[in-house]
Write a protein that holds these residues in place. Structure first.
Motif, PDB file in Angstrom:
ATOM      1  N   ASP A 190      12.523  -1.810  37.748  1.00 34.74           N
ATOM      2  CA  ASP A 190      13.636  -1.682  36.814  1.00 34.74           C
ATOM      3  C   ASP A 190      14.933  -1.304  37.520  1.00 34.74           C
ATOM      4  OD1 ASP A 190      14.510  -2.037  34.246  1.00 34.74           O
ATOM      5  OD2 ASP A 190      14.189   0.043  33.655  1.00 34.74           O
ATOM      6  N   SER A 196      18.779  -0.040  35.179  1.00 34.12           N
ATOM      7  CA  SER A 196      17.573  -0.077  34.349  1.00 34.12           C
ATOM      8  C   SER A 196      17.874  -0.472  32.912  1.00 34.12           C
ATOM      9  CB  SER A 196      16.917   1.302  34.352  1.00 34.12           C
ATOM     10  OG  SER A 196      17.796   2.224  33.772  1.00 34.12           O
ATOM     11  N   LYS A 223      20.650  -7.050  31.599  1.00 34.11           N
ATOM     12  CA  LYS A 223      20.907  -6.534  32.956  1.00 34.11           C
ATOM     13  C   LYS A 223      22.090  -7.227  33.600  1.00 34.11           C
ATOM     14  CE  LYS A 223      16.788  -4.484  34.715  1.00 34.11           C
ATOM     15  NZ  LYS A 223      16.106  -3.966  35.876  1.00 34.11           N
ATOM     16  N   ASN A 249      14.672  -0.543  30.960  1.00 34.81           N
ATOM     17  CA  ASN A 249      13.411  -0.069  30.375  1.00 34.81           C
ATOM     18  C   ASN A 249      12.696  -1.093  29.506  1.00 34.81           C
ATOM     19  OD1 ASN A 249      13.583   2.680  31.412  1.00 34.81           O
ATOM     20  ND2 ASN A 249      15.345   2.875  30.046  1.00 34.81           N
TER      21      ASN A 249
END
Lengths: 538, 538
Positions: B394, B373, A240, B375
Motif C-alpha cells: 500500500d 496508502s 492513488k 487501504n
C-alpha cells in the motif's frame, strides 16, 4: 554441444589453474584430472568474480547449473500438482531460516546455487495450478522464454538506435490490440507500462491534457477543481494516481453499483450534475471491465453516452477483463469499448503473460507525446541519420523502460490469436464448471449468483453454522472469521491459495479467480473438496 | 541429467506418437527410430499448445534449446569483442527482414527458435564491451541469473503472503543501502521503482506530502503555487514528473550551473528568494549526483544548508552516480548526501544490475505509506494471521510490482560489497586511462578537462578541421555535423556505440560512458583508435 553437468567436485587447485592458464593448458589439465569429453569442460571458479561481464570459462557451467535448477525446482516441480503451493514460514522465522544478509565478502558458486534453491523453496509458486489467489497466475512456457531473452538482451525501449526490434514490435502489437479493441484501423497511440495502475495514470493525464493542455506547464494550482468518476468498486489505482497526480482523491467521485457490481448510470449522471453545480469541471469517467473482487463489467454503451453528452474522456480499465476480447464468445462483455478514448489492458492477467505486461491503448494519435514530451536533447537528437519518429521514448514518463512487449509477442507468435481464444474460452468454461458445482452444494453460498468473469465470490459455511439464521448479526460475526481461519490453514498446509475479503455489508468471503488454461475441470472439483476438508471442523 | 540436444529432425509422425502415448511407449518409439540415450528423449511437439502451463513432455526440450540459443548468441557471442555490437538496419528495412506480424495461427517450436535467433540478431548487444552509449551497459552474469529466477517465480511484491522472500529481501537491501548513504542506523523508508524517473516522482510526492498532507485528498487546485529547484543539467524526469503530478513544468525553476556542470549556489538562493517574492511556496531542491551528460556532482553540503534555511526537502538524484558510494576512494564525491531527505539510486546503472533496478531511499520512516496508502480492503486485509506490517504494497502507487530486488541481492551475495568496490574502482580507473590518453592527442578536445564521473565528453576534430579558428562560427557549424556522421558510420559498421549531443553553446560532442568492469585498459585505447579511424576522412 556441451553437456549440462555441473562439475561441483573438481579439486580445489582447479581455480588456481584457471587463474594462470590458457585455454589449451586448461583443456589438458581437465584431461589430466580424468574428465573425458570432446571439448574441455571447465569447472566454475570457486568464488564469484566482480567483473560485470560473462566469461565463458568462469560462467558457462554456472549458467547451465542455475538453469537446470530453475527448470527443475521452479518451473516443473513448482507447477506440479503433487507439490505444495508454498512452504509457509512466519516472517520472524523466515528471517532465521533464509540467509538474507549482504556483506563484504564474495560467495562461491556452490553457495550461490544454494541461495537460488532456498529462494525457490521459500517462495510462493505463483505458477502452481492451485495458486488462484490473485488476478495473475501460471507460468506460460513461451512467455517465460520471451522474458528470459529480454533479460539476456537487457534492452531499454526509448530510441530506435538502442532498441530497433522492440521499438517496431511495440508498434505492431499495440496496433493489433487497438484493432481488437475496435479502434478504427488500429489507429491511435499506446504504450507498455509498468502495471495497470500506471496505465490508468497515463489515461488520467491524457484526459486532462486534452481538456487543458496548459496543465503540463502551469500545473493545477490556479485551475478550477477537476473531477473524475469511477465505480465504487473500481481498482484503487484510480484514487492513488489521482492523489499522486495532484487531483486529490476527494475529487474522484465514487459511483454506486448495483447488486452485480456495475455502475448505476442514473447515479453517474447525478454525480456529474453535482460536480457541475459545485462549480467543478467533470472531465473523465473511468469505467471498469472486470472489477477486482466481483469481476463486474460496467455498462460501456451507456457510459459512452454520458461521456458524449458532457464531453468527458471515457477511459476503460480492462486490465483484468480485457483478455475476453480475444474470444468471440465472450467479447460481448465489453460491448461499447470501441467508443472509449482509452483502454488499460494487461496481458499479464487474463492472458497469463509474465509480469509485468500492461498496456494503455488510445484512440488519439500523438496524445502521449503531446502530454509528456520534454524534448531532452541528449537522448532524442533530431539530427540522427534515421527517421526519428521511431524514437518513442519521449512520450512516456519513464526514461529507461523494459521491453515488456517481447514475451507477449512471443506468446502470440506461439499460440496465435486462435490459441488465445481457446485459452480464454477454456478459463471461462472452468469457472462455469466451478460455479455449477458449488450451486446448491451444502456449505457453499454465492455472493453473486451469475458472475460475469472468472472470479467467483462465495462463502464457505462450516457445518456448525449452517443452521444459523442468516440475518442474525452473531452469524455474520462468526462467518466473518471463517475465511481468515481457512486461509491460515491452507497457507500453512500449502495446499492452495485463495484470497478473501469483506465488501460493503458482506462479511469475509472467498474470491477464487481463474486465468490459467493449464487447469482442468477436475481441478475445479478438487478446489471444492479442499474447501470442504479445510472448513469441516470450524 | 538429460542431454541438451534439441532433436530438430525427428520424423513428422513423432508428434502423433506423443499425442497418444505413455512415457514408456514414447521411450521405445525413440529407441526404434534410432536415438540412443539412457533416458528417452522427447522431441518438441511440432506446434505450440495454447495452455498456460509448462508441460515437461512438451516443453522441457524447448526450454533447453531456447536457453542454449540465448547463452550462445545473446550472452557469449553478444559480449565477445570479436563480434559486432549491432547489425544495423533502417526501420523500413527491418520491417521487411523481421517477421513482426501476429496472426491467428500458432507456430511450431522450430519457427519459434528461429524467431528468438532473429530477435537476437537484429537487437543491439547492450552487454557488448563496445556498447558505451547510455548510462547502462554490460550483462552481469549473476544479475542475469537472478533475473531469470525472478521470471521463473513470477512474483508480485505487495503482500508477505504472496512474496515472503522478496518482501523481506527488499527490507534488508534497502536498509543496507540507506546505511551506505549514511542515514543513521539504516533507518528510514524505501522502495524499488520501475526506473529512476519514477523514483524522483515518489520523492516529489513525499516532499509535498510532508509540507501539505491535504494534497493527497484535496489536490492542488486551491493551493499556492509550489516551486521546486533543480540544476538546468538535471535529468528530464524532474520536469516530466512535475508535469504529470500537476505541479507544472514552469514551476521547476532551473538553476544555472558552472563550467563543470554543478549548481551555482548563489543562483539557487536567488531563485528561492524569487519564488518567495512571487508569493509561491518553495518546497524542494533536487540535487544531482552524476548529471546525465557531464557526470557532474552538485555541492550537497551547500544545498543542504539552503534547504535547512528555507525548510525545503532535499532530494538527491544519484541514479547514476550513487554507485560511487560503494567505493571508499570515490564516495567523497557525494559528501553531504547523508543530510538529504531522500535519494534516488539505480543499481542498474553504475553497478550494472539488469534493467530495471531503481531505488528510492528516504530518511523518514513511514512516509511512503502516509503519502500513498488507500487501504484497499481486498488486498491488505487486517485480519490476516501474520503481522501485516510486512505487507508493503500500500505504500507504492503501482499495484503489482516486479521483484527487482532479487537480481541485485544475488549480485551482492556473489561479489560482496568488496566486489562492488573493486568494480567501481576499476570503472573509474578505466575512465581515467581513457582521459589520460586523449589529453593532448591530436584530434581530441575535451568538453570538460576533469570530469568527476565516468562520462567523458569530447569532440573528435577530423584532420580537415584541425587548423580552423576555433571561434569561427563556420568551424562550429562544421564540427556540429561531425558527430552525427561518425555515429552513422559506427552504427552501420556495428563496431561500437557512443552517443553524442549538443549542450548550451557547445556544438555536438561525444559522450563516452563507462559502467562495465568487464572492460580493460586496452579497450580504452581501442576506442580512441576507432574514433581516429572513423573520423580521419571527414
Amino acid at each position: 554441444m556441451p553437456a549440462t553437468e555441473y562439475i561441483v567436485d573438481e579439486p580445489a587447485t582447479y581455480s588456481d589453474a584457471v587463474a594462470s592458464s590458457s585455454d589449451e593448458e586448461l583443456g589438458s589439465y581437465v584431461q589430466n584430472v580424468g574428465v573425458h569429453a570432446k571439448k574441455p569442460q571447465f569447472a566454475p571458479k570457486k568464488t564469484a568474480s566482480f567483473e560485470s561481464t560473462p566469461n565463458k570459462r568462469e560462467h558457462e557451467e554456472f549458467f547451465r547449473a542455475a538453469v537446470e535448477l530453475l527448470l527443475k525446482h521452479a518451473v516443473f516441480e513448482g507447477t506440479d500438482r503433487k507439490n505444495s503451493v508454498l512452504r509457509y514460514e512466519n516472517p520472524e522465522e523466515l528471517q532465521q531460516l533464509f540467509n538474507f544478509s549482504v556483506g563484504s565478502a564474495p560467495s562461491t558458486h556452490d553457495d550461490l546455487l544454494d541461495l537460488l534453491k532456498d529462494t525457490i523453496k521459500y517462495s510462493v509458486k505463483t505458477g502452481h495450478p492451485y495458486f488462484v489467489n490473485q488476478l495473475f497466475s501460471a507460468i506460460d512456457p513461451y512467455g517465460l522464454v520471451g522474458q528470459w531473452l529480454t533479460d539476456a538482451l537487457n534492452p531499454s525501449v526509448y530510441t530506435y538506435e538502442v532498441s530497433p526490434v522492440f521499438s517496431l514490435m511495440e508498434e505492431v502489437v499495440l496496433r493489433e490490440m487497438r484493432s481488437i479493441v475496435g479502434y478504427e484501423g488500429g489507429q491511435g497511440d499506446g504504450i507498455f507500462c509498468p502495471g495497470g495502475s500506471m496505465a490508468n495514470g497515463y489515461a488520467i493525464n491524457c484526459a486532462r491534457h486534452r481538456l487543458m493542455p496548459d496543465i503540463k506547464t502551469k500545473g493545477l494550482h490556479a485551475l478550477p477543481r477537476l473531477v473524475l468518476f469511477t465505480s465504487e468498486e473500481s481498482h484503487y489505482s484510480v484514487m492513488k494516481l489521482s492523489s499522486f497526480m495532484g487531483l486529490g482523491s476527494d475529487n474522484v467521485y465514487p459511483i454506486s453499483t448495483d447488486s452485480r457490481g456495475k455502475i448505476i448510470i442514473s447515479h453517474l449522471r447525478e454525480q456529474v450534475e453535482r460536480a457541475l453545480s459545485e462549480g467543478a469541471t467533470p472531465f473523465l469517467v473511468v469505467a471498469t471491465c472486470g472489477t477486482t473482487v466481483m469481476g463486474a463489467f460496467d455498462p460501456l454503451e451507456e457510459i459512452a453516452d454520458v461521456c458524449e453528452q458532457y464531453q468527458m474522456w471515457m477511459h476503460v480499465d480492462a486490465a483484468w477483463g480485457g483478455g475476453a476480447l480475444m474470444s468471440k464468445k465472450h467479447r460481448g462483455l465489453l460491448k461499447g469499448i470501441e467508443r472509449s478514448d482509452s483502454v488499460t489492458w494487461n496481458p499479464h492477467k487474463m492472458l497469463t503473460a509474465p509480469q509485468q505486461c500492461s498496456t494503455l491503448l488510445l484512440r488519439h494519435e500523438g496524445i502521449l507525446a503531446s502530454s509528456n514530451s520534454t524534448n531532452a536533447a541528449y537522448l532524442f537528437q533530431k539530427d540522427k541519420f534515421y527517421d526519428t519518429k521511431y524514437d518513442t521514448g519521449d512520450k512516456h514518463i519513464q526514461c529507461g523502460r523494459r521491453a515488456d512487449v517481447l514475451k507477449f509477442w512471443f506468446m502470440w507468435k506461439a499460440k496465435g490469436s486462435s490459441g488465445f481464444e481457446k485459452h480464454v474460452d477454456k478459463v471461462f468454461d472452468n469457472a462455469k464448471h466451478f460455479l455449477d458445482n458449488v450451486k446448491g452444494r451444502p456449505g457453499f453460498e454465492l455472493v453473486l449468483d451469475e458472475p460475469e468473469l472468472t472470479n467467483i465470490c462465495f462463502w464457505y459455511i462450516p457445518p456448525s453454522l449452517r443452521d444459523a439464521d442468516r440475518n442474525d448479526p452473531e452469524f455474520k460475526k462468526k462467518l466473518h472469521k471463517v475465511a481468515p481461519k481457512m486461509k491460515e490453514k491452507m497457507m500453512k498446509e500449502g495446499c492452495m491459495m485463495v484470497t478473501y475479503q469483506a465488501q460493503k455489508e458482506h462479511p469475509n468471503f472467498f474470491r477464487i479467480v481463474f486465468q490459467s488454461s493449464g487447469l482442468e475441470k477436475a481441478d475445479m472439483i478438487h478446489f471444492i473438496e479442499e474447501f470442504e476438508r479445510l472448513g469441516k471442523d470450524l
